[in-house]
Every structure is written in C-alpha cells, then in structure tokens.
Design a protein around this motif. Structure first.
Motif, PDB file in Angstrom:
ATOM      1  N   GLY A   1     -33.707  -4.080 -13.205  1.00 20.06           N
ATOM      2  CA  GLY A   1     -34.023  -3.603 -11.856  1.00 20.06           C
ATOM      3  C   GLY A   1     -35.038  -2.484 -11.900  1.00 20.06           C
ATOM      4  N   GLN A   2     -34.903  -1.546 -10.964  1.00 16.36           N
ATOM      5  CA  GLN A   2     -35.741  -0.349 -10.950  1.00 16.36           C
ATOM      6  C   GLN A   2     -34.907   0.807 -11.466  1.00 16.36           C
ATOM      7  N   MET A   3     -35.437   1.514 -12.441  1.00 12.31           N
ATOM      8  CA  MET A   3     -34.634   2.513 -13.144  1.00 12.31           C
ATOM      9  C   MET A   3     -35.524   3.559 -13.800  1.00 12.31           C
ATOM     10  N   TRP A   4     -34.866   4.631 -14.257  1.00 12.45           N
ATOM     11  CA  TRP A   4     -35.554   5.578 -15.128  1.00 12.45           C
ATOM     12  C   TRP A   4     -35.900   4.863 -16.427  1.00 12.45           C
ATOM     13  N   LEU A   5     -37.086   5.116 -16.945  1.00  8.59           N
ATOM     14  CA  LEU A   5     -37.555   4.394 -18.123  1.00  8.59           C
ATOM     15  C   LEU A   5     -37.188   5.113 -19.420  1.00  8.59           C
ATOM     16  N   PRO A   6     -36.969   4.368 -20.505  1.00  5.44           N
ATOM     17  CA  PRO A   6     -36.570   4.986 -21.768  1.00  5.44           C
ATOM     18  C   PRO A   6     -37.549   6.030 -22.288  1.00  5.44           C
ATOM     19  N   TYR A   7     -38.859   5.780 -22.141  1.00  6.80           N
ATOM     20  CA  TYR A   7     -39.829   6.747 -22.660  1.00  6.80           C
ATOM     21  C   TYR A   7     -39.696   8.080 -21.927  1.00  6.80           C
ATOM     22  N   TYR A   8     -39.550   8.025 -20.599  1.00  2.00           N
ATOM     23  CA  TYR A   8     -39.345   9.271 -19.852  1.00  2.00           C
ATOM     24  C   TYR A   8     -38.076   9.981 -20.329  1.00  2.00           C
ATOM     25  N   ASN A   9     -36.966   9.244 -20.450  1.00  2.44           N
ATOM     26  CA  ASN A   9     -35.700   9.858 -20.831  1.00  2.44           C
ATOM     27  C   ASN A   9     -35.781  10.551 -22.185  1.00  2.44           C
ATOM     28  N   ALA A  10     -36.491   9.938 -23.124  1.00  5.37           N
ATOM     29  CA  ALA A  10     -36.548  10.481 -24.479  1.00  5.37           C
ATOM     30  C   ALA A  10     -37.632  11.539 -24.654  1.00  5.37           C
ATOM     31  N   ILE A  11     -38.787  11.363 -24.007  1.00  5.21           N
ATOM     32  CA  ILE A  11     -39.948  12.198 -24.297  1.00  5.21           C
ATOM     33  C   ILE A  11     -40.247  13.226 -23.201  1.00  5.21           C
ATOM     34  N   ALA A  12     -40.240  12.821 -21.932  1.00  2.65           N
ATOM     35  CA  ALA A  12     -40.628  13.729 -20.852  1.00  2.65           C
ATOM     36  C   ALA A  12     -39.463  14.538 -20.300  1.00  2.65           C
TER      37      ALA A  12
ATOM     38  N   THR B   1     -37.762  -4.299 -14.342  1.00  2.00           N
ATOM     39  CA  THR B   1     -37.648  -3.794 -15.707  1.00  2.00           C
ATOM     40  C   THR B   1     -36.347  -4.267 -16.345  1.00  2.00           C
ATOM     41  N   ILE B   2     -36.434  -4.659 -17.609  1.00  3.27           N
ATOM     42  CA  ILE B   2     -35.263  -4.936 -18.440  1.00  3.27           C
ATOM     43  C   ILE B   2     -35.217  -3.858 -19.524  1.00  3.27           C
ATOM     44  N   ALA B   3     -34.072  -3.173 -19.645  1.00  8.31           N
ATOM     45  CA  ALA B   3     -33.960  -2.072 -20.602  1.00  8.31           C
ATOM     46  C   ALA B   3     -32.706  -2.230 -21.450  1.00  8.31           C
ATOM     47  N   PHE B   4     -32.777  -1.705 -22.666  1.00  5.34           N
ATOM     48  CA  PHE B   4     -31.628  -1.685 -23.573  1.00  5.34           C
ATOM     49  C   PHE B   4     -31.537  -0.308 -24.221  1.00  5.34           C
ATOM     50  N   TYR B   5     -30.317   0.236 -24.233  1.00  2.00           N
ATOM     51  CA  TYR B   5     -30.019   1.489 -24.934  1.00  2.00           C
ATOM     52  C   TYR B   5     -28.944   1.195 -25.971  1.00  2.00           C
ATOM     53  N   SER B   6     -29.216   1.511 -27.216  1.00  5.18           N
ATOM     54  CA  SER B   6     -28.266   1.225 -28.287  1.00  5.18           C
ATOM     55  C   SER B   6     -27.161   2.278 -28.310  1.00  5.18           C
ATOM     56  N   PRO B   7     -26.025   1.955 -28.917  1.00  2.00           N
ATOM     57  CA  PRO B   7     -25.053   3.013 -29.214  1.00  2.00           C
ATOM     58  C   PRO B   7     -25.596   3.911 -30.314  1.00  2.00           C
ATOM     59  N   GLY B   8     -24.916   5.009 -30.573  1.00  2.00           N
ATOM     60  CA  GLY B   8     -25.343   5.918 -31.634  1.00  2.00           C
ATOM     61  C   GLY B   8     -24.867   5.452 -32.997  1.00  2.00           C
ATOM     62  N   PHE B   9     -25.722   5.618 -34.004  1.00  2.00           N
ATOM     63  CA  PHE B   9     -25.383   5.298 -35.387  1.00  2.00           C
ATOM     64  C   PHE B   9     -25.568   6.572 -36.207  1.00  2.00           C
ATOM     65  N   ASN B  10     -24.473   7.347 -36.348  1.00  2.00           N
ATOM     66  CA  ASN B  10     -24.545   8.616 -37.079  1.00  2.00           C
ATOM     67  C   ASN B  10     -25.666   9.513 -36.543  1.00  2.00           C
ATOM     68  N   GLY B  11     -25.778   9.569 -35.226  1.00  2.00           N
ATOM     69  CA  GLY B  11     -26.774  10.432 -34.589  1.00  2.00           C
ATOM     70  C   GLY B  11     -28.064   9.741 -34.241  1.00  2.00           C
ATOM     71  N   LEU B  12     -28.279   8.520 -34.746  1.00  2.00           N
ATOM     72  CA  LEU B  12     -29.523   7.793 -34.502  1.00  2.00           C
ATOM     73  C   LEU B  12     -29.305   6.761 -33.397  1.00  2.00           C
ATOM     74  N   SER B  13     -30.231   6.703 -32.434  1.00  2.00           N
ATOM     75  CA  SER B  13     -30.147   5.722 -31.353  1.00  2.00           C
ATOM     76  C   SER B  13     -31.537   5.217 -30.997  1.00  2.00           C
ATOM     77  N   PHE B  14     -31.574   4.052 -30.335  1.00  2.00           N
ATOM     78  CA  PHE B  14     -32.826   3.407 -29.986  1.00  2.00           C
ATOM     79  C   PHE B  14     -32.778   2.953 -28.527  1.00  2.00           C
ATOM     80  N   SER B  15     -33.942   2.764 -27.941  1.00  2.00           N
ATOM     81  CA  SER B  15     -34.021   2.168 -26.607  1.00  2.00           C
ATOM     82  C   SER B  15     -35.325   1.394 -26.491  1.00  2.00           C
ATOM     83  N   ALA B  16     -35.325   0.430 -25.564  1.00  2.00           N
ATOM     84  CA  ALA B  16     -36.506  -0.397 -25.344  1.00  2.00           C
ATOM     85  C   ALA B  16     -36.505  -0.864 -23.904  1.00  2.00           C
TER      86      ALA B  16
END
Length: 324
Positions: A117-128, A152-167
C-alpha cells in the motif's frame, strides 16, 4: 477503482465489521492535531514577502487494526489521513495533492513483516529518520529522499543478533521507473548503524546512497546521516550531511541540527525546545534557517508554491501538538 478509493472502501468495511469480530480483532482510532504560528523572513523579499501565519505541522487522523490468523501470524491494516488545519482541508501541508498519508495492509510474525500500500519507506526509516526529530512543519526537509509512497511492497526482517534488513519496491514512483530500496541495520548496546540505497532508476540511473547513526547516552541522543545523490542528470551538488543532538531534562527536550544538503537548502540550521505538558499535549518553539530555498514557501502554500530559485531565509515559530 483507484487505489485511494479501494483503501477507503476497505477501511469502511473493517470499521463496520469490527463489532462482529470484537473478540479477535483489535481496532483503534487515533489522531494528532499539530499546528504552529510562524514568522517567515525570506532573504530575498523580491521573490517572497515576509509574513506571519498559522502552519499545519502534519496533523493526522487514522486507525490501526490487527487480527491473529494463527498464534504466530497476524494480519494488520492501517489507514491514516492528513489534516491541514489552517487550510481546512484533508491534504498534506507540504504535498497538497496528497490526501492519504498511510494506507497499508500486511502480515507480520516470526518471519518479519510484509506490507502493501502507501507507507513509510524503508530507506527513510533507516537513513533519514534518525535526524528527523523536530516538531514543526520544517522537520525532515534536509534529505534528498521521499518519506512515503503508494503502490509499494515492503519487507522488514526480524533481528539476527542485532542485524536486520528491509526492502521495498514501488511501482512507477521513481525517475520514470519503478523504485527499489534496500537497507541493512546493526544495533548494539545503545547504538544503531544503518546503510541503504534508494534506486529510482530511469534514463538518468538515479540512486541515493546513505548511512546513518543513532546513539543514546542517558538523556543525550545523537543522530547523524550522510547521503550521496548519484545521477547522470544535471544536478547542482550531490551530498547531504546532518548532525542532530537532543537532550531531555524532565519534561523538556532541547534540540539542534546542522546540515549541508547540496542542491536542496545548502547550509541549514535548526534548533528547538519541546515541553511535554502531559501525555497528550506538547508545546514547542523552533528556529529554522536555510541558505537556499527548500522548505520555505508562500503563506499556507506547499510544494507547488515553493520558489526553489529563492535565497532561503529564516523562520521563528511556536506551536502545540495534541495526541488523541
């Protein structure tokens, strides 16, 4: 039917269905009224006169809903509308053609979160986001990226020992092309470091590369980001650098940010003071300066009324935020 009408129709169905599924469906309304009085002093008054007026600071109203499909998988939805209070309109005060802030549906569980749908984007959440900490309309301008996009289609991963990903992938919302975003974050102790790419594609192969830092030390918060705007197009400047510092003392938070955003504001200084009167009501005062025009616009105007050829200016403002 347009995406906006589909989302509003879906919201109405969910609202009507909520009583029938009251035992399983969590459904909550919310809102936030945010407004300030501002005195705007452009550096070049031949381009834009000085003025005093009210300005909306991203008021909104919406709802959240979630439903447990299984013990480990949850269906969720959210619809959020912008309210431009001084203009008495359902619109974003900056992009006044936008009449939906968020309209998304998705699944979340141990596997992470998928949303459409329409959402906050991963790049904004992580960088801006780490430096987007002010309470006024002028928060968040010191970047080249966008905050939200539809289709928009987005994916946020769970945390792996502090490491996480999004796309995320956004249809036809880049530079005449689809938009792709990828981020990676690593959190340890009270620090989070993130890296990301915002790929707009198109004939100019436009991309934004970014890195950010968030660090908390007691009552002190430090946020920083660095971005490179990479494009074949004729563009004046390609770097954005921000340093934000906030300190909370009781109900008061003191804020300051210095930034250099080439091609969009140039040298920027932003300072403010928030007073959290109670859980719902906050008062704030701020000072904002930009060397070249990026955020300053006509009275009650937004993106369409901005003269980006102007010479910047300064703003003194005071306002309030009431959450409900």
């Amino acid at each position: 039917m347009s995406q906006h009408k589909q989302l509003i129709a879906a919201a109405a169905v969910l609202a009507l269905a909520a009583p029938a599924y009251a035992d399983d469906l969590n459904f909550s309304f919310y809102g936030s009224a945010r407004i300030h009085a501002e005195a705007v002093q452009p550096d070049d008054t031949s381009e834009l006169d000085s003025y005093t007026a009210l300005r909306d600071a991203y008021s909104r109203i919406g709802f959240n809903a979630d439903y447990a499909l299984t013990p480990n998988v949850e269906l969720f939805g959210q619809l959020e509308l912008p309210l431009d209070l001084p203009n008495k309109a359902v619109q974003d005060p900056w992009d006044q053609d936008q009449d939906i802030r968020i309209g998304q549906i998705g699944l979340r569980g141990d596997f992470g979160t998928f949303a459409y749908g329409q959402m906050w984007l991963p790049y904004y959440n992580a960088i801006a986001f780490p430096v987007d900490m002010f309470s006024s309309y002028y928060s968040g301008f010191a970047t080249h990226t966008v905050f939200r996009r539809g289709d928009t289609i987005a994916f946020y991963s769970p945390g792996f020992n502090g490491l996480s990903f999004s796309a995320a992938w956004s249809e036809d919302h880049g530079d005449d092309d689809d938009r792709l975003q990828l981020t990676a974050s690593y959190g340890f102790n009270d620090t989070t470091i993130s890296m990301g790419i915002d790929d707009l594609g198109g004939d100019n192969d436009t991309r934004i590369y970014g890195a950010s830092l968030m660090h908390t030390m007691g009552n002190l918060y430090i946020g920083a980001k660095y971005e490179v705007f990479d494009t074949k197009a004729d563009f004046d400047g390609n770097e954005a650098m921000n340093l934000y510092v906030g300190y909370t003392l009781g109900k008061n938070t003191f804020k300051a940010m210095v930034a250099k955003v080439e091609g969009f504001g140039e040298n920027i200084f932003h300072a403010g003071w928030d007073h959290q009167f109670n859980d719902q009501l906050k008062f704030f005062v701020e000072y904002y300066y930009e060397e070249e025009t990026a955020a300053i616009t006509e009275k009650y105007g937004g993106l369409a009324e901005t003269d980006f050829g102007g010479d910047g200016g300064q703003v003194f403002l005071g306002g309030l935020r009431y959450d409900f």
